[in-house]
Design an enzyme around this catalytic site. Structure first.
Site, PDB file in Angstrom:
ATOM      1  N   ASP A   1     -19.683  53.366 -43.685  1.00 20.56           N
ATOM      2  CA  ASP A   1     -18.643  53.882 -42.779  1.00 20.56           C
ATOM      3  C   ASP A   1     -18.727  52.961 -41.553  1.00 20.56           C
ATOM      4  OD1 ASP A   1     -16.759  56.388 -42.331  1.00 20.56           O
ATOM      5  OD2 ASP A   1     -17.813  56.149 -40.438  1.00 20.56           O
TER       6      ASP A   1
ATOM      7  N   LYS B   1     -21.827  63.691 -45.297  1.00 22.22           N
ATOM      8  CA  LYS B   1     -21.716  62.552 -44.381  1.00 22.22           C
ATOM      9  C   LYS B   1     -23.063  62.387 -43.693  1.00 22.22           C
ATOM     10  CE  LYS B   1     -18.610  59.542 -43.016  1.00 22.22           C
ATOM     11  NZ  LYS B   1     -17.465  58.966 -43.716  1.00 22.22           N
TER      12      LYS B   1
HETATM   13  P1  NDP Z   1     -16.023  49.235 -39.347  1.00 22.66           P
HETATM   14  O1  NDP Z   1     -17.309  49.440 -38.648  1.00 22.66           O
HETATM   15  O2  NDP Z   1     -15.915  48.199 -40.391  1.00 22.66           O
HETATM   16  O3  NDP Z   1     -14.863  48.972 -38.290  1.00 22.66           O
HETATM   17  C1  NDP Z   1     -14.584  49.881 -37.278  1.00 22.66           C
HETATM   18  C2  NDP Z   1     -13.478  49.335 -36.402  1.00 22.66           C
HETATM   19  O4  NDP Z   1     -13.040  50.345 -35.509  1.00 22.66           O
HETATM   20  C3  NDP Z   1     -13.954  48.172 -35.539  1.00 22.66           C
HETATM   21  O5  NDP Z   1     -12.875  47.324 -35.299  1.00 22.66           O
HETATM   22  C4  NDP Z   1     -14.397  48.892 -34.274  1.00 22.66           C
HETATM   23  O6  NDP Z   1     -14.389  48.074 -33.123  1.00 22.66           O
HETATM   24  C5  NDP Z   1     -13.343  49.976 -34.153  1.00 22.66           C
HETATM   25  N1  NDP Z   1     -13.921  51.128 -33.450  1.00 22.66           N
HETATM   26  C6  NDP Z   1     -15.022  51.844 -33.804  1.00 22.66           C
HETATM   27  N2  NDP Z   1     -15.275  52.792 -32.903  1.00 22.66           N
HETATM   28  C7  NDP Z   1     -14.334  52.672 -31.961  1.00 22.66           C
HETATM   29  C8  NDP Z   1     -14.057  53.362 -30.767  1.00 22.66           C
HETATM   30  N3  NDP Z   1     -14.835  54.378 -30.349  1.00 22.66           N
HETATM   31  N4  NDP Z   1     -12.959  52.993 -30.060  1.00 22.66           N
HETATM   32  C9  NDP Z   1     -12.178  51.971 -30.497  1.00 22.66           C
HETATM   33  N5  NDP Z   1     -12.394  51.271 -31.615  1.00 22.66           N
HETATM   34  C10 NDP Z   1     -13.454  51.605 -32.327  1.00 22.66           C
HETATM   35  O7  NDP Z   1     -15.640  50.676 -39.935  1.00 22.66           O
HETATM   36  P2  NDP Z   1     -14.618  51.047 -41.097  1.00 22.66           P
HETATM   37  O8  NDP Z   1     -13.476  50.101 -41.105  1.00 22.66           O
HETATM   38  O9  NDP Z   1     -15.396  51.256 -42.322  1.00 22.66           O
HETATM   39  O10 NDP Z   1     -14.131  52.485 -40.618  1.00 22.66           O
HETATM   40  C11 NDP Z   1     -12.984  52.684 -39.785  1.00 22.66           C
HETATM   41  C12 NDP Z   1     -12.493  54.116 -39.909  1.00 22.66           C
HETATM   42  O11 NDP Z   1     -12.135  54.373 -41.283  1.00 22.66           O
HETATM   43  C13 NDP Z   1     -13.513  55.205 -39.559  1.00 22.66           C
HETATM   44  O12 NDP Z   1     -12.830  56.303 -39.007  1.00 22.66           O
HETATM   45  C14 NDP Z   1     -14.084  55.596 -40.911  1.00 22.66           C
HETATM   46  O13 NDP Z   1     -14.629  56.908 -40.908  1.00 22.66           O
HETATM   47  C15 NDP Z   1     -12.825  55.512 -41.762  1.00 22.66           C
HETATM   48  N6  NDP Z   1     -13.041  55.385 -43.205  1.00 22.66           N
HETATM   49  C16 NDP Z   1     -13.779  54.348 -43.716  1.00 22.66           C
HETATM   50  C17 NDP Z   1     -13.932  54.225 -45.084  1.00 22.66           C
HETATM   51  C18 NDP Z   1     -14.613  53.047 -45.692  1.00 22.66           C
HETATM   52  O14 NDP Z   1     -14.556  52.915 -46.927  1.00 22.66           O
HETATM   53  N7  NDP Z   1     -15.237  52.173 -44.933  1.00 22.66           N
HETATM   54  C19 NDP Z   1     -13.382  55.239 -46.002  1.00 22.66           C
HETATM   55  C20 NDP Z   1     -12.560  56.225 -45.375  1.00 22.66           C
HETATM   56  C21 NDP Z   1     -12.439  56.301 -44.013  1.00 22.66           C
HETATM   57  P3  NDP Z   1     -15.774  47.569 -32.502  1.00 22.66           P
HETATM   58  O15 NDP Z   1     -16.245  46.470 -33.413  1.00 22.66           O
HETATM   59  O16 NDP Z   1     -15.420  47.104 -31.138  1.00 22.66           O
HETATM   60  O17 NDP Z   1     -16.709  48.746 -32.488  1.00 22.66           O
END
Ligand code: NDP
Length: 448
Positions: free
Chosen positions: A169, A129
Protein backbone atom coordinates in the site's frame (compact mmCIF):
# COMPACT_ATOMS: atom_id res chain seq x y z
CA UNK A 1 -26.95 12.46 4.80
CA UNK A 2 -27.95 11.44 8.32
CA UNK A 3 -28.92 7.92 9.37
CA UNK A 4 -32.67 7.75 10.15
CA UNK A 5 -33.13 4.17 11.35
CA UNK A 6 -32.98 3.93 15.18
CA UNK A 7 -31.00 0.69 15.29
CA UNK A 8 -28.37 2.04 12.88
CA UNK A 9 -28.21 5.40 14.70
CA UNK A 10 -27.52 3.64 18.01
CA UNK A 11 -24.95 1.36 16.37
CA UNK A 12 -23.14 4.40 14.97
CA UNK A 13 -23.08 5.94 18.46
CA UNK A 14 -21.58 2.71 19.83
CA UNK A 15 -18.91 2.70 17.11
CA UNK A 16 -17.92 6.27 17.99
CA UNK A 17 -17.85 5.51 21.73
CA UNK A 18 -15.87 2.30 21.30
CA UNK A 19 -13.32 3.83 18.88
CA UNK A 20 -12.68 7.33 20.26
CA UNK A 21 -10.43 9.70 18.32
CA UNK A 22 -10.63 7.70 15.09
CA UNK A 23 -12.50 10.03 12.68
CA UNK A 24 -11.48 8.16 9.50
CA UNK A 25 -13.00 4.95 10.85
CA UNK A 26 -16.20 6.76 11.90
CA UNK A 27 -16.43 8.29 8.41
CA UNK A 28 -16.09 4.91 6.68
CA UNK A 29 -18.67 3.22 8.95
CA UNK A 30 -21.14 6.11 8.70
CA UNK A 31 -21.14 5.89 4.90
CA UNK A 32 -21.80 2.14 4.92
CA UNK A 33 -24.55 2.34 7.55
CA UNK A 34 -26.30 5.08 5.55
CA UNK A 35 -26.28 2.81 2.51
CA UNK A 36 -27.66 -0.13 4.49
CA UNK A 37 -30.90 1.58 5.59
CA UNK A 38 -33.01 0.13 2.73
CA UNK A 39 -31.28 -3.25 3.08
CA UNK A 40 -32.28 -3.80 6.69
CA UNK A 41 -35.83 -2.71 5.95
CA UNK A 42 -35.98 -5.58 3.47
CA UNK A 43 -33.84 -7.97 5.54
CA UNK A 44 -34.43 -7.37 9.28
CA UNK A 45 -32.99 -10.86 9.85
CA UNK A 46 -29.49 -9.38 9.53
CA UNK A 47 -30.09 -7.38 12.71
CA UNK A 48 -31.42 -10.42 14.60
CA UNK A 49 -28.40 -12.47 13.52
CA UNK A 50 -26.07 -9.77 14.88
CA UNK A 51 -24.42 -9.41 11.50
CA UNK A 52 -24.28 -5.62 11.42
CA UNK A 53 -23.07 -5.33 15.04
CA UNK A 54 -20.30 -7.79 14.17
CA UNK A 55 -19.29 -6.31 10.81
CA UNK A 56 -18.24 -3.00 12.42
CA UNK A 57 -16.07 -4.75 15.02
CA UNK A 58 -12.66 -6.10 13.92
CA UNK A 59 -12.15 -9.80 14.58
CA UNK A 60 -8.63 -9.14 15.85
CA UNK A 61 -6.38 -6.11 16.41
CA UNK A 62 -2.67 -6.85 16.60
CA UNK A 63 -0.34 -4.04 17.75
CA UNK A 64 3.36 -4.42 18.24
CA UNK A 65 6.69 -2.69 18.82
CA UNK A 66 9.11 -2.44 15.89
CA UNK A 67 12.63 -1.56 17.04
CA UNK A 68 15.33 -1.02 14.40
CA UNK A 69 18.79 0.50 14.06
CA UNK A 70 19.67 3.26 11.58
CA UNK A 71 22.91 3.57 9.60
CA UNK A 72 24.51 5.61 12.41
CA UNK A 73 23.77 3.00 15.05
CA UNK A 74 20.84 4.88 16.62
CA UNK A 75 17.88 2.82 17.83
CA UNK A 76 14.39 3.82 16.68
CA UNK A 77 11.07 2.40 17.81
CA UNK A 78 7.98 2.40 15.60
CA UNK A 79 4.57 0.87 16.09
CA UNK A 80 3.24 -1.93 13.88
CA UNK A 81 -0.36 -2.95 13.26
CA UNK A 82 -2.34 -5.74 11.65
CA UNK A 83 -6.11 -5.58 11.90
CA UNK A 84 -7.85 -8.76 10.76
CA UNK A 85 -11.24 -7.25 10.21
CA UNK A 86 -13.46 -9.91 8.74
CA UNK A 87 -12.53 -13.41 7.62
CA UNK A 88 -16.02 -14.70 6.77
CA UNK A 89 -15.49 -15.28 3.07
CA UNK A 90 -11.80 -16.19 2.93
CA UNK A 91 -8.32 -15.69 4.37
CA UNK A 92 -7.64 -12.12 5.47
CA UNK A 93 -6.23 -10.01 2.65
CA UNK A 94 -5.19 -6.37 2.51
CA UNK A 95 -2.12 -4.19 2.22
CA UNK A 96 0.52 -2.83 4.58
CA UNK A 97 0.99 0.94 4.74
CA UNK A 98 4.22 2.58 5.93
CA UNK A 99 3.56 6.29 6.45
CA UNK A 100 4.04 8.63 9.43
CA UNK A 101 0.28 9.33 9.54
CA UNK A 102 -0.52 5.67 10.34
CA UNK A 103 -2.31 5.00 13.64
CA UNK A 104 -4.96 2.52 14.68
CA UNK A 105 -7.87 4.54 13.21
CA UNK A 106 -6.32 4.64 9.72
CA UNK A 107 -5.70 0.89 9.69
CA UNK A 108 -9.20 0.27 11.04
CA UNK A 109 -10.91 2.33 8.33
CA UNK A 110 -8.82 0.64 5.65
CA UNK A 111 -9.52 -2.86 7.03
CA UNK A 112 -13.25 -2.13 7.27
CA UNK A 113 -13.40 -0.89 3.67
CA UNK A 114 -11.28 -3.83 2.53
CA UNK A 115 -13.93 -6.30 3.73
CA UNK A 116 -16.53 -4.87 1.34
CA UNK A 117 -14.06 -4.37 -1.50
CA UNK A 118 -12.79 -7.93 -1.33
CA UNK A 119 -16.35 -9.19 -1.35
CA UNK A 120 -17.05 -7.18 -4.52
CA UNK A 121 -14.19 -8.86 -6.39
CA UNK A 122 -16.16 -12.13 -6.33
CA UNK A 123 -13.04 -13.90 -5.02
CA UNK A 124 -12.73 -15.73 -1.68
CA UNK A 125 -10.83 -13.17 0.41
CA UNK A 126 -11.58 -11.61 3.80
CA UNK A 127 -10.66 -8.07 4.84
CA UNK A 128 -7.57 -6.89 6.73
CA UNK A 129 -5.04 -4.07 6.72
CA UNK A 130 -1.77 -3.34 8.47
CA UNK A 131 1.21 -1.08 8.55
CA UNK A 132 3.37 1.19 10.62
CA UNK A 133 4.07 4.85 11.34
CA UNK A 134 7.56 4.25 9.89
CA UNK A 135 8.45 6.69 7.09
CA UNK A 136 10.54 5.05 4.33
CA UNK A 137 11.15 8.46 2.74
CA UNK A 138 14.79 9.51 3.04
CA UNK A 139 15.87 6.16 4.53
CA UNK A 140 18.67 4.10 2.98
CA UNK A 141 17.91 0.67 1.50
CA UNK A 142 19.67 -0.94 4.49
CA UNK A 143 17.56 1.03 6.98
CA UNK A 144 14.38 0.01 5.15
CA UNK A 145 15.60 -3.60 5.16
CA UNK A 146 16.32 -3.60 8.89
CA UNK A 147 12.92 -2.07 9.60
CA UNK A 148 11.12 -4.63 7.38
CA UNK A 149 12.97 -7.51 9.05
CA UNK A 150 12.00 -6.30 12.51
CA UNK A 151 8.39 -5.70 11.41
CA UNK A 152 8.12 -9.19 9.91
CA UNK A 153 9.73 -10.87 12.93
CA UNK A 154 6.61 -9.95 14.88
CA UNK A 155 4.02 -10.07 12.07
CA UNK A 156 5.08 -13.58 11.02
CA UNK A 157 3.36 -14.98 14.11
CA UNK A 158 -0.05 -13.95 12.82
CA UNK A 159 -0.01 -14.47 9.04
CA UNK A 160 0.21 -17.43 6.64
CA UNK A 161 -0.67 -18.39 3.07
CA UNK A 162 -4.08 -19.78 4.16
CA UNK A 163 -4.64 -17.41 7.09
CA UNK A 164 -3.72 -13.84 6.24
CA UNK A 165 -1.86 -12.64 3.15
CA UNK A 166 -0.68 -8.99 3.27
CA UNK A 167 0.33 -6.92 0.22
CA UNK A 168 1.65 -3.39 -0.43
CA UNK A 169 0.00 0.00 0.00
CA UNK A 170 1.39 3.52 0.52
CA UNK A 171 5.13 3.28 1.17
CA UNK A 172 5.25 -0.48 0.61
CA UNK A 173 6.30 -1.45 -2.90
CA UNK A 174 8.45 -4.15 -4.50
CA UNK A 175 11.52 -3.34 -2.38
CA UNK A 176 9.68 -3.62 0.94
CA UNK A 177 7.74 -6.76 -0.09
CA UNK A 178 11.08 -8.37 -1.04
CA UNK A 179 12.62 -7.69 2.39
CA UNK A 180 9.45 -8.78 4.20
CA UNK A 181 9.23 -12.01 2.20
CA UNK A 182 12.92 -12.79 2.71
CA UNK A 183 12.55 -12.48 6.47
CA UNK A 184 9.35 -14.58 6.59
CA UNK A 185 11.01 -17.36 4.59
CA UNK A 186 14.01 -17.30 6.89
CA UNK A 187 11.95 -17.38 10.09
CA UNK A 188 9.46 -20.04 9.00
CA UNK A 189 11.59 -22.02 6.57
CA UNK A 190 8.74 -22.20 4.10
CA UNK A 191 8.31 -20.89 0.56
CA UNK A 192 4.62 -20.00 0.37
CA UNK A 193 2.48 -17.22 -1.04
CA UNK A 194 2.32 -15.40 2.29
CA UNK A 195 2.57 -11.98 0.65
CA UNK A 196 1.40 -10.66 -2.70
CA UNK A 197 3.01 -8.04 -4.90
CA UNK A 198 6.11 -10.23 -4.88
CA UNK A 199 8.90 -9.92 -7.44
CA UNK A 200 8.48 -11.96 -10.61
CA UNK A 201 11.47 -14.19 -9.77
CA UNK A 202 9.91 -15.50 -6.55
CA UNK A 203 6.20 -16.02 -7.13
CA UNK A 204 4.88 -12.60 -8.10
CA UNK A 205 2.14 -12.24 -10.67
CA UNK A 206 2.52 -10.47 -13.97
CA UNK A 207 0.24 -7.41 -14.10
CA UNK A 208 0.01 -7.08 -10.27
CA UNK A 209 2.05 -3.87 -10.37
CA UNK A 210 -0.27 -2.40 -12.99
CA UNK A 211 -3.49 -3.87 -11.58
CA UNK A 212 -4.95 -1.12 -9.37
CA UNK A 213 -4.39 1.65 -11.92
CA UNK A 214 -5.47 -0.46 -14.89
CA UNK A 215 -8.49 -1.77 -12.97
CA UNK A 216 -9.49 1.78 -12.05
CA UNK A 217 -9.56 2.71 -15.74
CA UNK A 218 -11.46 -0.47 -16.71
CA UNK A 219 -14.10 0.39 -14.10
CA UNK A 220 -14.24 4.03 -15.26
CA UNK A 221 -14.55 2.87 -18.88
CA UNK A 222 -17.69 0.87 -17.94
CA UNK A 223 -19.12 3.79 -15.98
CA UNK A 224 -18.59 6.11 -18.96
CA UNK A 225 -19.88 3.56 -21.50
CA UNK A 226 -23.21 3.36 -19.62
CA UNK A 227 -23.69 7.03 -20.58
CA UNK A 228 -22.38 6.60 -24.12
CA UNK A 229 -19.01 8.15 -23.24
CA UNK A 230 -15.39 6.98 -23.28
CA UNK A 231 -11.84 8.10 -22.37
CA UNK A 232 -11.22 9.02 -26.03
CA UNK A 233 -10.25 12.70 -26.30
CA UNK A 234 -10.92 13.44 -22.63
CA UNK A 235 -8.67 15.55 -20.39
CA UNK A 236 -7.76 13.72 -17.18
CA UNK A 237 -6.17 14.75 -13.87
CA UNK A 238 -4.56 12.06 -11.68
CA UNK A 239 -3.39 12.90 -8.17
CA UNK A 240 -0.40 11.12 -6.64
CA UNK A 241 2.54 9.69 -8.53
CA UNK A 242 2.90 6.32 -6.83
CA UNK A 243 1.98 2.84 -7.90
CA UNK A 244 -1.74 3.43 -8.46
CA UNK A 245 -1.35 6.84 -10.12
CA UNK A 246 1.37 5.78 -12.57
CA UNK A 247 -0.56 2.85 -13.99
CA UNK A 248 -3.83 4.78 -14.05
CA UNK A 249 -2.08 7.38 -16.21
CA UNK A 250 -0.69 4.64 -18.48
CA UNK A 251 -4.08 2.98 -19.07
CA UNK A 252 -6.06 6.23 -19.40
CA UNK A 253 -3.56 7.34 -22.05
CA UNK A 254 -3.80 3.99 -23.86
CA UNK A 255 -7.58 4.41 -23.87
CA UNK A 256 -7.23 7.74 -25.70
CA UNK A 257 -7.24 10.33 -22.91
CA UNK A 258 -4.74 13.11 -22.28
CA UNK A 259 -3.52 13.24 -18.66
CA UNK A 260 -2.39 16.78 -17.89
CA UNK A 261 -1.53 16.75 -14.16
CA UNK A 262 0.00 14.55 -11.44
CA UNK A 263 1.15 15.30 -7.88
CA UNK A 264 2.92 14.20 -4.73
CA UNK A 265 2.50 15.42 -1.17
CA UNK A 266 4.55 18.56 -1.94
CA UNK A 267 2.91 19.84 -5.11
CA UNK A 268 1.66 19.14 -8.62
CA UNK A 269 2.83 19.39 -12.21
CA UNK A 270 0.68 20.58 -15.09
CA UNK A 271 1.74 19.69 -18.63
CA UNK A 272 -0.66 20.96 -21.25
CA UNK A 273 0.92 18.63 -23.83
CA UNK A 274 0.08 15.59 -21.74
CA UNK A 275 2.21 14.03 -18.98
CA UNK A 276 5.27 12.15 -20.25
CA UNK A 277 4.96 8.99 -18.15
CA UNK A 278 8.48 7.74 -18.91
CA UNK A 279 9.82 10.81 -17.14
CA UNK A 280 7.54 10.24 -14.14
CA UNK A 281 8.54 6.55 -13.93
CA UNK A 282 12.21 7.48 -14.06
CA UNK A 283 11.79 10.06 -11.26
CA UNK A 284 9.50 8.00 -9.03
CA UNK A 285 10.26 4.32 -9.70
CA UNK A 286 14.00 4.53 -10.41
CA UNK A 287 15.28 7.51 -8.42
CA UNK A 288 12.57 7.82 -5.71
CA UNK A 289 12.61 11.56 -6.45
CA UNK A 290 9.96 14.31 -6.23
CA UNK A 291 7.38 15.24 -8.86
CA UNK A 292 8.79 18.79 -9.14
CA UNK A 293 11.83 17.29 -10.93
CA UNK A 294 9.49 16.73 -13.92
CA UNK A 295 9.93 20.35 -15.00
CA UNK A 296 13.72 19.91 -15.15
CA UNK A 297 13.10 17.51 -18.06
CA UNK A 298 10.03 19.31 -19.42
CA UNK A 299 10.58 23.05 -18.85
CA UNK A 300 7.38 23.83 -20.77
CA UNK A 301 5.38 22.20 -17.92
CA UNK A 302 4.49 24.06 -14.70
CA UNK A 303 5.16 23.03 -11.09
CA UNK A 304 2.96 24.39 -8.29
CA UNK A 305 3.65 23.96 -4.57
CA UNK A 306 0.80 22.40 -2.56
CA UNK A 307 -0.94 19.22 -3.66
CA UNK A 308 -4.50 20.51 -3.23
CA UNK A 309 -4.16 22.90 -6.18
CA UNK A 310 -4.35 19.97 -8.61
CA UNK A 311 -8.16 20.00 -8.23
CA UNK A 312 -8.31 23.49 -9.76
CA UNK A 313 -6.97 22.13 -13.06
CA UNK A 314 -9.77 21.94 -15.64
CA UNK A 315 -10.55 18.35 -16.62
CA UNK A 316 -13.29 15.99 -17.82
CA UNK A 317 -12.26 13.10 -15.58
CA UNK A 318 -10.55 13.22 -12.18
CA UNK A 319 -8.84 10.15 -10.72
CA UNK A 320 -7.70 10.76 -7.11
CA UNK A 321 -4.90 8.22 -6.50
CA UNK A 322 -2.97 9.61 -3.49
CA UNK A 323 -4.60 9.33 -0.05
CA UNK A 324 -7.71 9.61 2.14
CA UNK A 325 -9.72 12.85 2.23
CA UNK A 326 -7.57 14.53 -0.43
CA UNK A 327 -10.69 16.03 -2.10
CA UNK A 328 -12.72 18.16 0.30
CA UNK A 329 -15.98 20.00 -0.43
CA UNK A 330 -14.15 23.06 -1.74
CA UNK A 331 -11.96 21.05 -4.15
CA UNK A 332 -15.00 19.10 -5.34
CA UNK A 333 -16.80 22.38 -6.03
CA UNK A 334 -13.76 23.63 -8.01
CA UNK A 335 -13.87 20.47 -10.14
CA UNK A 336 -17.62 20.88 -10.70
CA UNK A 337 -17.22 24.56 -11.61
CA UNK A 338 -14.63 23.51 -14.20
CA UNK A 339 -17.08 21.04 -15.75
CA UNK A 340 -15.79 17.67 -14.47
CA UNK A 341 -17.88 14.82 -15.91
CA UNK A 342 -16.64 11.79 -13.96
CA UNK A 343 -14.62 11.07 -10.80
CA UNK A 344 -13.35 7.60 -9.92
CA UNK A 345 -11.36 6.82 -6.78
CA UNK A 346 -8.01 5.04 -7.10
CA UNK A 347 -7.01 5.90 -3.52
CA UNK A 348 -8.99 4.67 -0.51
CA UNK A 349 -11.65 7.17 0.67
CA UNK A 350 -10.01 10.14 -1.12
CA UNK A 351 -13.27 12.13 -1.17
CA UNK A 352 -14.77 13.57 2.01
CA UNK A 353 -18.54 13.10 2.54
CA UNK A 354 -19.03 16.76 1.49
CA UNK A 355 -17.09 16.12 -1.73
CA UNK A 356 -19.18 13.04 -2.57
CA UNK A 357 -22.36 15.01 -1.91
CA UNK A 358 -21.13 17.81 -4.20
CA UNK A 359 -20.37 15.37 -7.03
CA UNK A 360 -23.61 13.43 -6.72
CA UNK A 361 -25.85 16.49 -6.40
CA UNK A 362 -24.27 18.00 -9.53
CA UNK A 363 -24.77 14.90 -11.65
CA UNK A 364 -21.06 13.96 -11.80
CA UNK A 365 -20.53 10.22 -12.40
CA UNK A 366 -18.87 8.95 -9.25
CA UNK A 367 -17.03 5.62 -8.85
CA UNK A 368 -16.27 4.88 -5.17
CA UNK A 369 -12.95 3.34 -4.08
CA UNK A 370 -14.37 0.04 -2.83
CA UNK A 371 -15.43 -0.77 -6.36
CA UNK A 372 -13.13 1.31 -8.56
CA UNK A 373 -9.79 0.34 -6.98
CA UNK A 374 -10.60 -3.32 -6.27
CA UNK A 375 -8.44 -4.44 -9.21
CA UNK A 376 -5.30 -4.46 -7.04
CA UNK A 377 -6.59 -6.86 -4.43
CA UNK A 378 -8.36 -8.94 -7.09
CA UNK A 379 -5.04 -9.46 -8.86
CA UNK A 380 -3.41 -10.23 -5.53
CA UNK A 381 -5.99 -13.02 -5.17
CA UNK A 382 -4.98 -14.18 -8.68
CA UNK A 383 -1.37 -14.18 -7.45
CA UNK A 384 -2.47 -16.43 -4.54
CA UNK A 385 -4.14 -18.81 -7.01
CA UNK A 386 -1.00 -18.99 -9.14
CA UNK A 387 1.14 -19.63 -6.03
CA UNK A 388 -1.17 -22.46 -4.94
CA UNK A 389 -0.91 -24.02 -8.40
CA UNK A 390 2.86 -23.35 -8.58
CA UNK A 391 2.13 -21.92 -12.00
CA UNK A 392 2.17 -18.49 -13.73
CA UNK A 393 -0.26 -17.00 -16.14
CA UNK A 394 0.91 -14.64 -18.90
CA UNK A 395 0.46 -10.88 -18.61
CA UNK A 396 -2.39 -11.06 -21.13
CA UNK A 397 -4.16 -13.82 -19.18
CA UNK A 398 -4.00 -11.91 -15.88
CA UNK A 399 -4.99 -8.63 -17.54
CA UNK A 400 -7.99 -10.29 -19.22
CA UNK A 401 -9.14 -11.74 -15.88
CA UNK A 402 -8.68 -8.32 -14.23
CA UNK A 403 -10.72 -6.69 -16.99
CA UNK A 404 -13.58 -9.20 -16.55
CA UNK A 405 -13.53 -8.74 -12.78
CA UNK A 406 -13.81 -4.95 -13.10
CA UNK A 407 -16.66 -5.22 -15.63
CA UNK A 408 -18.50 -7.57 -13.27
CA UNK A 409 -17.92 -5.29 -10.29
CA UNK A 410 -19.42 -2.40 -12.24
CA UNK A 411 -22.46 -4.48 -13.24
CA UNK A 412 -23.07 -5.79 -9.70
CA UNK A 413 -22.66 -2.40 -8.07
CA UNK A 414 -24.86 -0.67 -10.58
CA UNK A 415 -27.61 -3.30 -10.37
CA UNK A 416 -27.55 -3.33 -6.52
CA UNK A 417 -28.04 0.46 -6.59
CA UNK A 418 -30.98 0.09 -8.99
CA UNK A 419 -32.53 -2.80 -7.01
CA UNK A 420 -32.64 -0.66 -3.86
CA UNK A 421 -34.13 2.35 -5.67
CA UNK A 422 -30.91 4.38 -5.96
CA UNK A 423 -30.00 3.97 -9.63
CA UNK A 424 -26.64 5.59 -10.51
CA UNK A 425 -25.64 5.89 -6.82
CA UNK A 426 -22.58 3.64 -7.04
CA UNK A 427 -21.56 4.49 -3.45
CA UNK A 428 -24.72 2.84 -2.15
CA UNK A 429 -24.48 0.08 -4.76
CA UNK A 430 -20.91 -0.84 -3.74
CA UNK A 431 -21.72 -0.84 -0.02
CA UNK A 432 -24.84 -2.94 -0.51
CA UNK A 433 -23.40 -5.48 -2.96
CA UNK A 434 -20.23 -5.85 -0.87
CA UNK A 435 -22.25 -6.23 2.33
CA UNK A 436 -24.79 -8.82 1.20
CA UNK A 437 -22.27 -11.54 0.34
CA UNK A 438 -20.41 -11.12 3.65
CA UNK A 439 -23.68 -10.84 5.63
CA UNK A 440 -25.13 -14.01 4.12
CA UNK A 441 -21.92 -15.87 4.94
CA UNK A 442 -21.79 -14.58 8.51
CA UNK A 443 -25.42 -15.67 8.98
CA UNK A 444 -24.55 -19.13 7.64
CA UNK A 445 -21.60 -19.44 10.04
CA UNK A 446 -23.74 -18.68 13.10
CA UNK A 447 -22.66 -16.54 16.06
CA UNK A 448 -18.87 -16.84 15.85
P1 NDP B 1 2.48 4.89 -3.18
O1 NDP B 1 3.22 4.96 -1.90
O2 NDP B 1 3.06 4.17 -4.33
O3 NDP B 1 2.13 6.36 -3.68
C1 NDP B 1 1.40 7.24 -2.89
C2 NDP B 1 1.27 8.57 -3.60
O4 NDP B 1 0.35 9.40 -2.89
C3 NDP B 1 2.59 9.33 -3.63
O5 NDP B 1 2.62 10.13 -4.78
C4 NDP B 1 2.50 10.17 -2.37
O6 NDP B 1 3.30 11.34 -2.40
C5 NDP B 1 1.03 10.54 -2.35
N1 NDP B 1 0.60 10.75 -0.97
C6 NDP B 1 0.67 9.87 0.06
N2 NDP B 1 0.23 10.42 1.19
C7 NDP B 1 -0.12 11.67 0.88
C8 NDP B 1 -0.64 12.75 1.62
N3 NDP B 1 -0.88 12.64 2.94
N4 NDP B 1 -0.93 13.90 0.95
C9 NDP B 1 -0.69 13.99 -0.38
N5 NDP B 1 -0.18 13.01 -1.13
C10 NDP B 1 0.11 11.88 -0.52
O7 NDP B 1 1.05 4.30 -2.80
P2 NDP B 1 -0.05 3.62 -3.74
O8 NDP B 1 -0.02 4.23 -5.09
O9 NDP B 1 0.09 2.17 -3.60
O10 NDP B 1 -1.39 4.02 -2.98
C11 NDP B 1 -2.12 5.21 -3.28
C12 NDP B 1 -3.55 5.08 -2.77
O11 NDP B 1 -4.18 3.96 -3.43
C13 NDP B 1 -3.71 4.80 -1.28
O12 NDP B 1 -4.90 5.40 -0.83
C14 NDP B 1 -3.86 3.29 -1.22
O13 NDP B 1 -4.54 2.86 -0.04
C15 NDP B 1 -4.70 3.06 -2.47
N6 NDP B 1 -4.68 1.70 -3.00
C16 NDP B 1 -3.50 1.10 -3.36
C17 NDP B 1 -3.52 -0.17 -3.90
C18 NDP B 1 -2.28 -0.81 -4.42
O14 NDP B 1 -2.39 -1.88 -5.06
N7 NDP B 1 -1.10 -0.25 -4.23
C19 NDP B 1 -4.78 -0.93 -4.03
C20 NDP B 1 -5.95 -0.18 -3.71
C21 NDP B 1 -5.88 1.08 -3.18
P3 NDP B 1 4.63 11.40 -1.52
O15 NDP B 1 5.64 10.56 -2.26
O16 NDP B 1 4.98 12.84 -1.47
O17 NDP B 1 4.30 10.84 -0.16
Amino acid sequence: MAIKNTYLTELMETVIKRNPGEPEFHQAVQEVLESLEPVIEKHPEYIKAGVIDSIVEPERIIKFRVPWVDDNGNVHVNRGFRIQFNGAIGPYKGGLRFHPSVYEGIIKFLGFEQTFKNSLTGLPIGGAKGGSDFDPKGKSDMEVMRFCQSFMTELSKYIGADTDVPAGDIGVGAREIGYLFGQYKRLRDEFTGVLTGKGLTYGGSLARKEATGFGLCYFTKEMLAEKGQSFEGKTVVVSGSGNVAIYAVQKATELGAKVVAMSDSNGYVYDKNGIDLDTVKEIKEVRRGRIKEYVDVHPEAEYHEGCKGIWTVKCDIALPCATQNEIDGESAQALVNNGVYAVAEGANMPSTPEAIHTFQSNGVLFGPAKAANAGGVATSALEMSQNSMRYSWTFEEVDAKLHDIMVNIYKNVSSAAAEYGMADNLVAGANIAGFIKVAETMKAHGVV
